[in-house]
Write a protein that holds these residues in place. Structure first.
Motif, mmCIF file in Angstrom:
data_model
loop_
_atom_site.group_PDB
_atom_site.id
_atom_site.type_symbol
_atom_site.label_atom_id
_atom_site.label_comp_id
_atom_site.label_asym_id
_atom_site.label_seq_id
_atom_site.Cartn_x
_atom_site.Cartn_y
_atom_site.Cartn_z
ATOM 1 N N GLY A 231 3.569 25.474 8.983
ATOM 2 C CA GLY A 231 4.548 24.674 9.707
ATOM 3 C C GLY A 231 4.298 23.181 9.617
ATOM 4 N N ASP A 232 3.315 22.768 8.814
ATOM 5 C CA ASP A 232 2.993 21.343 8.662
ATOM 6 C C ASP A 232 3.995 20.654 7.741
ATOM 7 O OD1 ASP A 232 0.672 21.279 10.278
ATOM 8 O OD2 ASP A 232 -0.489 22.185 8.654
ATOM 9 N N MET A 233 4.165 19.355 7.990
ATOM 10 C CA MET A 233 4.999 18.531 7.118
ATOM 11 C C MET A 233 4.340 17.167 6.967
ATOM 12 S SD MET A 233 8.994 17.343 7.471
ATOM 13 C CE MET A 233 9.579 19.022 7.285
ATOM 14 N N PHE A 234 4.267 16.681 5.735
ATOM 15 C CA PHE A 234 3.652 15.393 5.443
ATOM 16 C C PHE A 234 4.676 14.512 4.724
ATOM 17 C CE2 PHE A 234 0.487 18.749 5.370
ATOM 18 C CZ PHE A 234 -0.466 18.275 6.252
ATOM 19 N N GLU A 235 4.734 13.247 5.125
ATOM 20 C CA GLU A 235 5.691 12.328 4.508
ATOM 21 C C GLU A 235 4.951 11.263 3.703
ATOM 22 O OE1 GLU A 235 9.827 9.951 5.503
ATOM 23 O OE2 GLU A 235 8.643 10.822 7.125
ATOM 24 N N PHE A 236 5.468 10.978 2.523
ATOM 25 C CA PHE A 236 4.864 10.012 1.603
ATOM 26 C C PHE A 236 5.908 8.965 1.192
ATOM 27 C CE2 PHE A 236 2.647 14.021 1.194
ATOM 28 C CZ PHE A 236 1.307 13.673 1.118
ATOM 29 N N ASP A 237 5.471 7.975 0.460
ATOM 30 C CA ASP A 237 6.420 7.010 -0.111
ATOM 31 C C ASP A 237 7.241 7.647 -1.218
ATOM 32 O OD1 ASP A 237 5.811 4.388 1.270
ATOM 33 O OD2 ASP A 237 3.810 4.931 0.576
ATOM 34 N N LEU B 120 0.879 -1.173 0.000
ATOM 35 C CA LEU B 120 0.000 0.000 0.000
ATOM 36 C C LEU B 120 0.915 1.222 0.000
ATOM 37 C CD1 LEU B 120 -2.753 1.398 0.315
ATOM 38 C CD2 LEU B 120 -2.548 1.088 2.783
ATOM 39 N N ARG B 121 0.945 1.924 -1.128
ATOM 40 C CA ARG B 121 1.864 3.058 -1.273
ATOM 41 C C ARG B 121 1.072 4.339 -1.513
ATOM 42 N NH1 ARG B 121 5.253 0.534 -5.976
ATOM 43 N NH2 ARG B 121 4.288 -1.453 -5.450
ATOM 44 N N ILE B 122 1.540 5.416 -0.896
ATOM 45 C CA ILE B 122 0.909 6.725 -1.077
ATOM 46 C C ILE B 122 1.970 7.678 -1.621
ATOM 47 C CG2 ILE B 122 -0.435 8.565 -0.032
ATOM 48 C CD1 ILE B 122 -1.808 5.917 0.283
ATOM 49 N N TYR B 123 1.773 8.131 -2.848
ATOM 50 C CA TYR B 123 2.647 9.118 -3.464
ATOM 51 C C TYR B 123 1.918 10.455 -3.522
ATOM 52 C CZ TYR B 123 5.646 5.308 -5.233
ATOM 53 O OH TYR B 123 6.475 4.229 -5.345
ATOM 54 N N LYS C 107 9.159 14.258 1.565
ATOM 55 C CA LYS C 107 8.340 15.083 2.449
ATOM 56 C C LYS C 107 7.780 16.290 1.718
ATOM 57 C CE LYS C 107 11.049 13.752 6.522
ATOM 58 N NZ LYS C 107 11.935 14.235 7.612
ATOM 59 N N LEU C 108 6.590 16.695 2.127
ATOM 60 C CA LEU C 108 5.941 17.887 1.595
ATOM 61 C C LEU C 108 5.754 18.872 2.744
ATOM 62 C CD1 LEU C 108 4.638 19.071 -1.019
ATOM 63 C CD2 LEU C 108 2.451 18.271 -0.121
ATOM 64 N N GLN C 109 6.381 20.036 2.612
ATOM 65 C CA GLN C 109 6.321 21.038 3.671
ATOM 66 C C GLN C 109 5.347 22.150 3.303
ATOM 67 O OE1 GLN C 109 10.267 22.507 4.432
ATOM 68 N NE2 GLN C 109 11.124 20.484 4.846
ATOM 69 N N VAL C 110 4.671 22.657 4.330
ATOM 70 C CA VAL C 110 3.785 23.814 4.182
ATOM 71 C C VAL C 110 4.331 24.905 5.107
ATOM 72 C CG1 VAL C 110 1.403 24.640 4.166
ATOM 73 C CG2 VAL C 110 1.870 22.194 3.878
ATOM 74 N N PRO C 111 5.261 25.741 4.616
ATOM 75 C CA PRO C 111 5.899 26.742 5.478
ATOM 76 C C PRO C 111 4.912 27.676 6.165
ATOM 77 C CG PRO C 111 7.098 26.533 3.418
ATOM 78 C CD PRO C 111 5.842 25.738 3.259
ATOM 79 N N ARG D 165 1.090 32.816 -4.921
ATOM 80 C CA ARG D 165 2.388 32.352 -4.471
ATOM 81 C C ARG D 165 2.354 30.843 -4.234
ATOM 82 N NH1 ARG D 165 3.319 34.206 0.652
ATOM 83 N NH2 ARG D 165 1.153 34.858 0.907
ATOM 84 N N GLU D 166 3.479 30.178 -4.478
ATOM 85 C CA GLU D 166 3.574 28.757 -4.190
ATOM 86 C C GLU D 166 3.717 28.567 -2.684
ATOM 87 O OE1 GLU D 166 6.317 26.477 -6.419
ATOM 88 O OE2 GLU D 166 5.601 27.173 -8.362
ATOM 89 N N ALA D 167 2.865 27.718 -2.133
ATOM 90 C CA ALA D 167 2.812 27.553 -0.676
ATOM 91 C C ALA D 167 3.341 26.203 -0.218
ATOM 92 C CB ALA D 167 1.371 27.729 -0.196
ATOM 93 N N LEU D 168 3.860 25.399 -1.141
ATOM 94 C CA LEU D 168 4.349 24.068 -0.790
ATOM 95 C C LEU D 168 5.821 23.936 -1.158
ATOM 96 C CD1 LEU D 168 1.382 21.872 -2.115
ATOM 97 C CD2 LEU D 168 1.706 22.760 0.190
#
Length: 407
Positions: free
Chosen positions: A140-146, A105-108, A133-137, A124-127
């Motif tokens: 301050g959120d950060m999400f990690e994917f495969d 089970l992979r999440i990209y 990892k995907l950061q939202v400056p 403006r680009e917000a990501l």
């Protein structure tokens, strides 16, 4: 002691695979060449038999690739199938092991570029992409994917990350590929492409037939296309009345083997890639699309295109039937965001969000290896019950807009 012995055996496997290369094809005639190739096949299969789930991913991949290469040589020389059978069984096992090591089970995540409207509005680009990892400056959120594909990624990059699952389907595994995200995030573009450029579905159709030809097995391929609209299943390859209804209605059931069957669904056989592409495009033309404020061509339903693979196995063992699903999920936005005013459109949005919530619960339960998986909570998850979890493979692309206004 047992662990040390296993490690010792596994360390030998790659050396045995490499040593099989040293068996050269002599010029003493076709019969001797065939015997030497059969010896190479035997060595490769023996080396692969030492590889287990404790082996490294690179070692497993090299073993799989080596077996594919030697099997291709054997088929090119028209060696009897029974002489290739042992190596082919090991190849299927090793390929499945490799996919499991990558994640059953992979999440990209795929971040699209700013579109023309966003550029005109000076968005403006917000990501920010940082490896997996995907950061939202801003928050301050950060999400990690495969894996994360940044705005420069191509359709070919997406296909390269997915194409091994075509072989999994041919090997008898059920597979589901999802595209998920808010309306306008690039789900449909990723899945279906745009005029002049194929999406993931069309490329995978070609890969299924290419792998089937290389495999040399007796394979039958067919396709179907369904829409799940307001919890109502519609066959997109059958006529639809002015209310969007059909008679007889489609219904779901589980057979004795635990496979999901859709009663009344049309399945169109295809002899080649062109015929299956035609089935796909015919179904796509009937897709229900609603115009609302976010995107004039935003989907108001889930669409499922399925490739069915029926493979004849060894004599006396019958058939292996597998499914390769491509699921373009409806947009997952809030009612206020979509500016839905009409009651029927509001109900559509509510139903989409309800089904996506149920899908999320199933994926979470599978990922955490829970004993109970809530497949029955919605028709969407009932439909995919045999293609998420268990021995099935699932891959989801979370499509994101980088625009500041979407945060």
């Amino acid at each position: 002691v047992r662990a040390s012995a296993e490690d010792s055996l596994e360390s030998q496997s790659l050396k045995q695979l490499q040593s099989s290369n040293s068996i050269g094809i002599q010029t003493a005639g076709p019969q001797q060449e065939d015997e030497e190739l059969l010896q190479k096949l035997m060595l490769v299969a023996e080396a692969a038999s030492l590889i287990t789930e404790r082996s490294g991913m690179l070692e497993v991949k090299e073993a799989r690739d080596r077996m594919q290469e030697v099997l291709a040589q054997g088929r090119a020389r028209n060696l009897p199938k029974e002489r290739l059978a042992q190596t082919e069984r090991q190849r299927r096992r090793i390929h499945n092991l490799y996919q499991d090591l990558k994640g059953h089970l992979r999440i990209y995540c795929r971040v699209r570029p700013l579109n023309n409207k966003e550029k005109r509005n000076k968005e403006r680009e917000a990501l920010k992409v940082d490896g997996t990892k995907l950061q939202v400056p801003l928050t301050g959120d950060m999400f990690e994917f495969d894996g994360v594909f940044d705005p420069t990624s191509s359709q070919e990059d997406i296909f390269d990350a997915t194409c091994d699952l075509a072989q999994s389907a041919l090997d008898g595994r059920n597979v589901t590929v999802f595209c998920y995200g808010i309306t306008g995030a690039g789900k449909t573009y990723t899945m279906y492409g745009a005029p002049g450029g194929d999406g993931l579905t069309q490329r995978m159709i070609g890969e299924v037939f290419r792998k089937a030809r290389l495999g040399g097995d007796n394979v039958t391929i067919s396709g179907s296309m369904m829409e799940l609209y307001n919890n109502y299943l519609v066959d997109l390859l059958r006529p639809i009345d002015w209310q969007g209804r059909q008679n007889p209605m489609l219904s779901l059931r589980l057979d004795k083997s635990g496979s999901v069957q859709v009663e009344g669904l049309a399945k169109e056989p295809a002899m080649d890639e062109t015929e299956l592409q035609a089935v796909f495009h015919r179904g796509l033309e009937q897709r229900a699309v609603a115009a609302h404020a976010m995107n004039a061509e935003s989907s108001r339903s889930h669409v499922l295109f399925t490739v069915y693979v029926t493979r004849e196995v060894e004599e006396g063992e019958g058939q292996v039937v597998s499914k390769l699903h491509f699921c373009d999920l409806g947009g997952c936005e809030r009612l206020k965001k979509t500016e839905v005013e009409k009651e029927d459109r509001r109900l559509e949005a509510i139903e989409i969000n309800k089904s996506l919530s149920a899908l999320g619960d199933v994926i979470e339960a599978v990922a955490k290896k829970k004993k109970y998986i809530p497949y029955r909570n919605h028709k969407l998850t009932q439909l995919l019950q045999d293609a998420i979890g268990g021995g099935a493979k699932a891959l989801m692309y979370v499509n994101c807009s980088p625009a500041h206004s979407t945060i």
